[in-house]
Structure formats: structure tokens, C-alpha cells
Enzyme design. Structure first.
Site, PDB file in Angstrom:
ATOM      1  N   SER A  94       0.367  -1.542   0.188  1.00 39.06           N
ATOM      2  CA  SER A  94       0.166   0.059   0.022  1.00 39.06           C
ATOM      3  C   SER A  94       0.375   1.385   0.147  1.00 39.06           C
ATOM      4  CB  SER A  94      -0.926  -0.013   1.247  1.00 39.06           C
ATOM      5  OG  SER A  94      -0.557   0.283   1.775  1.00 39.06           O
ATOM      6  N   HIS A 108      -3.201   7.292  -4.688  1.00 39.92           N
ATOM      7  CA  HIS A 108      -2.765   6.061  -3.611  1.00 39.92           C
ATOM      8  C   HIS A 108      -2.622   5.110  -4.175  1.00 39.92           C
ATOM      9  CE1 HIS A 108      -5.702   3.089  -1.889  1.00 39.92           C
ATOM     10  NE2 HIS A 108      -4.827   2.967  -0.777  1.00 39.92           N
ATOM     11  N   VAL A 111      -2.457  -3.048  -3.057  1.00 42.81           N
ATOM     12  CA  VAL A 111      -2.929  -4.437  -4.163  1.00 42.81           C
ATOM     13  C   VAL A 111      -2.393  -4.982  -2.861  1.00 42.81           C
ATOM     14  CG1 VAL A 111      -1.847  -4.084  -6.641  1.00 42.81           C
ATOM     15  CG2 VAL A 111      -0.627  -3.956  -4.915  1.00 42.81           C
ATOM     16  N   HIS A 147      -7.088   7.749 -16.483  1.00 41.79           N
ATOM     17  CA  HIS A 147      -7.538   6.260 -16.747  1.00 41.79           C
ATOM     18  C   HIS A 147      -7.684   5.674 -17.444  1.00 41.79           C
ATOM     19  CE1 HIS A 147     -11.222   6.841 -13.718  1.00 41.79           C
ATOM     20  NE2 HIS A 147     -10.630   7.984 -13.279  1.00 41.79           N
ATOM     21  N   HIS A 177     -20.959  11.820   4.350  1.00 41.76           N
ATOM     22  CA  HIS A 177     -20.848  13.031   4.985  1.00 41.76           C
ATOM     23  C   HIS A 177     -21.173  14.316   4.172  1.00 41.76           C
ATOM     24  CE1 HIS A 177     -17.057  12.257   6.229  1.00 41.76           C
ATOM     25  NE2 HIS A 177     -17.243  13.655   6.902  1.00 41.76           N
ATOM     26  N   GLY A 261      -2.441  -4.076  14.197  1.00 44.12           N
ATOM     27  CA  GLY A 261      -1.507  -3.619  13.328  1.00 44.12           C
ATOM     28  C   GLY A 261      -0.664  -3.126  13.441  1.00 44.12           C
ATOM     29  N   ARG A 262       0.675  -2.276  13.115  1.00 43.66           N
ATOM     30  CA  ARG A 262       1.061  -0.979  13.449  1.00 43.66           C
ATOM     31  C   ARG A 262       1.018   0.166  13.115  1.00 43.66           C
ATOM     32  NH1 ARG A 262       6.298   1.428  11.918  1.00 43.66           N
ATOM     33  NH2 ARG A 262       7.441   1.339  13.491  1.00 43.66           N
TER      34      ARG A 262
END
Length: 306
Positions: A94, A108, A111, A147, A177, A261-262
Site C-alpha cells: 500500500s 494512492h 494491492v 483513466h 457525510h 497492526g502497527r
């Protein structure tokens, strides 16, 4: 799912992290990544790599993780609720890149691969991930390129795959929101095992390998654009939306926190400089308003002539 198959996926993810970090270092030209290795309390661990205060990138984080656990968190079982609480193995890459120049978008990519086992259902596995772009100032040329590269990544696997994953991305990266898209989208997929392991793995590889061709030309096109205090202020304001999405909705963030997780590695996606302003509205006719009107809504970018 055999041990050798899992190792094949793991090796691809580790190599992908290496390739992306090397390319970002060459592009930035000033600063190198620092690596922080860590272990998970239930087994496994990862390599967190961070580049800070470079010539082009204010912060870029590229993570590899491979962890195991006794109870699969609910964030990973949206489409398979019966697997909640099962033993699991999860791995992936990531990344989030926050540029210095407000005319360069934040990017961003993720996988990932999951396997689970239960007494009744053994060897359940799936891939997920995608990539998406969050511009602060919109350029149709960049959106079309982003794209079109996403479309090229999926073209070998069927004409229907890009529109499906593009739509999924548009529907996923929404701040509900606020009734607002996070950016211009890209690709998103989850719980993916279509066509068997080889096909699903090939789709995932292609998405991972097309990230750099999708992003770096945009960085190189916009990184020298002059900017001032107004653009930086707007960049920090829009980064606030990025923080809101990641902490409220993002499945990867929620999975990491729910699985123990960390924390430092999970939250490396958050930008270093960010701000919020009460009830701010863009000036009519401004470039900031154009971002909202023309880019922060789902569009068929393949039909746009840049």
C-alpha cells in the site's frame, strides 16, 4: 492454496515495493526512503518505507506487510461475513504519495491478498486493491491519462473489467457525510477471485505495475508549476478531506487497526500538513471551484478529449 502459491504472491509484492520506491527516488532526486521493519504480534510483519521532505514529495509512504491472525476482522469480510473471526493470512503493498506542489495530485495504490481457513471452508482466498487520484487543481489532460492507463491495465482481461472497477472506485471513495467524491477515482476491487487464481493474480499484478505509468507522467508535467500561499492553503484544506475518508471509511486503515497492526505504518497515509476551515466555500469562477464542479464527480474520462 499451497505454500509455494502464497510465496509467489509475497515475492511479487516485495519486488513491487522495491520497484516503486526506486522509481520515486529517481523522480524526486533529493531524498531516499528510510526503511522500518516490524513484526506483528500474531505472526509476520512488514517493511515500512518513508520518504520525507524531498524535492517533489513532501511525504511518500510505501508499505509491504505479511501478517497472520486468529480472527479475521470485520473490515476484511464485507462480502463474506461468514468468514468473520476465521484464521487468516494477509499480505500486500500500500502506498500514499503527498506531493509538495499543490498542482501535483496525491496518489494512492494498494494491492492485497487474503487467505482464510475454517473447519468447513478451507482455502478461501481473494485479491483486492486498486489505485485512485486526488487532485487539488484539476486538469482534464491528467485525468484522461490516469483513466486511460487504468483502462490499459485491465484491457487484456476483458472489456467489462475497467468500467466495473471504475464504477466501484467512484462508489467507494465517497465522503458520505459530505456528499463529496474524494478525487477523480481510478480502479477499486475487492473479494476478487474471478477466473481462478492465475487470472486473479494476473489482474492484480497488472494493476500494481500500471501505477507508475499512470502517476509519474502527471508528476513530471505539474511539478514545476508556480504556486503560492493561496494554493498551499487550499491543498491543506483538501487534505483534510483525505484524512476524514481514511479515518472514517477506508477498509485498509480499519483492517490494520482492528487486527492490531502497527499504528505508525497504518497511519503513514495521513499528510504531514493539513487544515480544516469552518464552512469554507470556493470563490465563484476560481480554479478551486472548478475542482468541485468539474472533477469531484464521476465522469467517463475515456470520452474526454484532452
Amino acid at each position: 492454496m499451497t505454500i509455494s502459491t502464497v510465496e509467489e504472491v509475497r515475492e511479487f509484492f516485495r519486488n513491487l515495493q522495491d520497484q516503486i520506491c526506486s522509481a520515486l527516488e529517481r523522480t524526486d532526486g533529493k531524498t531516499l526512503f528510510t526503511e522500518d521493519t516490524w513484526t506483528h504480534h500474531n505472526g509476520g510483519g512488514g517493511r515500512t518505507r518513508i520518504l520525507c521532505q524531498g524535492a517533489l514529495f513532501e511525504q511518500a509512504g510505501v508499505n509491504f506487510s505479511h501478517v497472520t491472525g486468529d480472527r479475521l476482522p470485520t473490515a476484511a469480510t464485507v462480502h463474506r461475513p461468514t468468514l468473520a473471526g476465521c484464521k487468516y493470512e494477509a499480505m500486500g503493498v500500500s502506498l500514499v504519495i503527498h506531493p509538495l506542489n499543490p498542482y501535483v495530485p496525491t496518489a494512492h495504490m494498494n494491492v492485497r491478498f487474503f487467505t482464510t481457513s475454517t473447519g468447513e471452508e478451507d482455502g478461501v482466498w481473494w485479491f483486492g486493491g486498486g489505485f485512485d487520484l486526488t487532485p487539488y487543481y484539476g486538469f482534464e489532460e491528467d485525468a484522461v491519462h490516469w483513466h486511460r492507463t487504468a483502462w490499459e491495465a485491465l484491457r487484456p482481461f476483458g472489456e467489462d473489467l475497467y468500467p466495473r472497477m471504475k464504477k466501484w472506485c467512484d462508489e467507494y471513495f465517497v465522503l458520505k457525510h459530505r456528499g463529496e467524491q474524494r478525487g477523480i477515482g481510478g480502479l477499486f476491487f475487492d473479494d476478487f477471485n474471478e477466473g481462478g487464481f492465475e487470472n486473479s493474480f494476473a489482474v492484480t499484478r497488472s494493476i500494481g505495475e500500471h501505477f507508475l505509468p499512470a502517476y509519474l507522467p502527471i508528476v513530471e508535467r505539474r511539478c514545476a508549476t508556480p504556486y503560492g500561499a493561496n494554493e498551499l492553503e487550499f491543498q491543506r484544506y483538501r487534505r483534510g478531506r483525505y484524512v476524514e475518508f481514511n479515518l472514517v471509511y477506508d477498509r485498509g486503515t480499519l483492517f490494520g487497526l482492528q487486527s492490531g497492526g502497527r499504528t505508525e505504518s497504518i497511519l503513514m497515509s495521513l499528510p504531514p500538513e493539513v487544515s480544516w476551515r469552518y464552512n469554507w466555500q470556493p470563490t465563484p469562477g476560481s480554479s478551486e471551484e472548478a475542482l468541485y464542479l468539474q472533477f469531484l464527480r464521476p465522469r467517463d474520462w475515456l470520452e474526454v478529449k484532452s
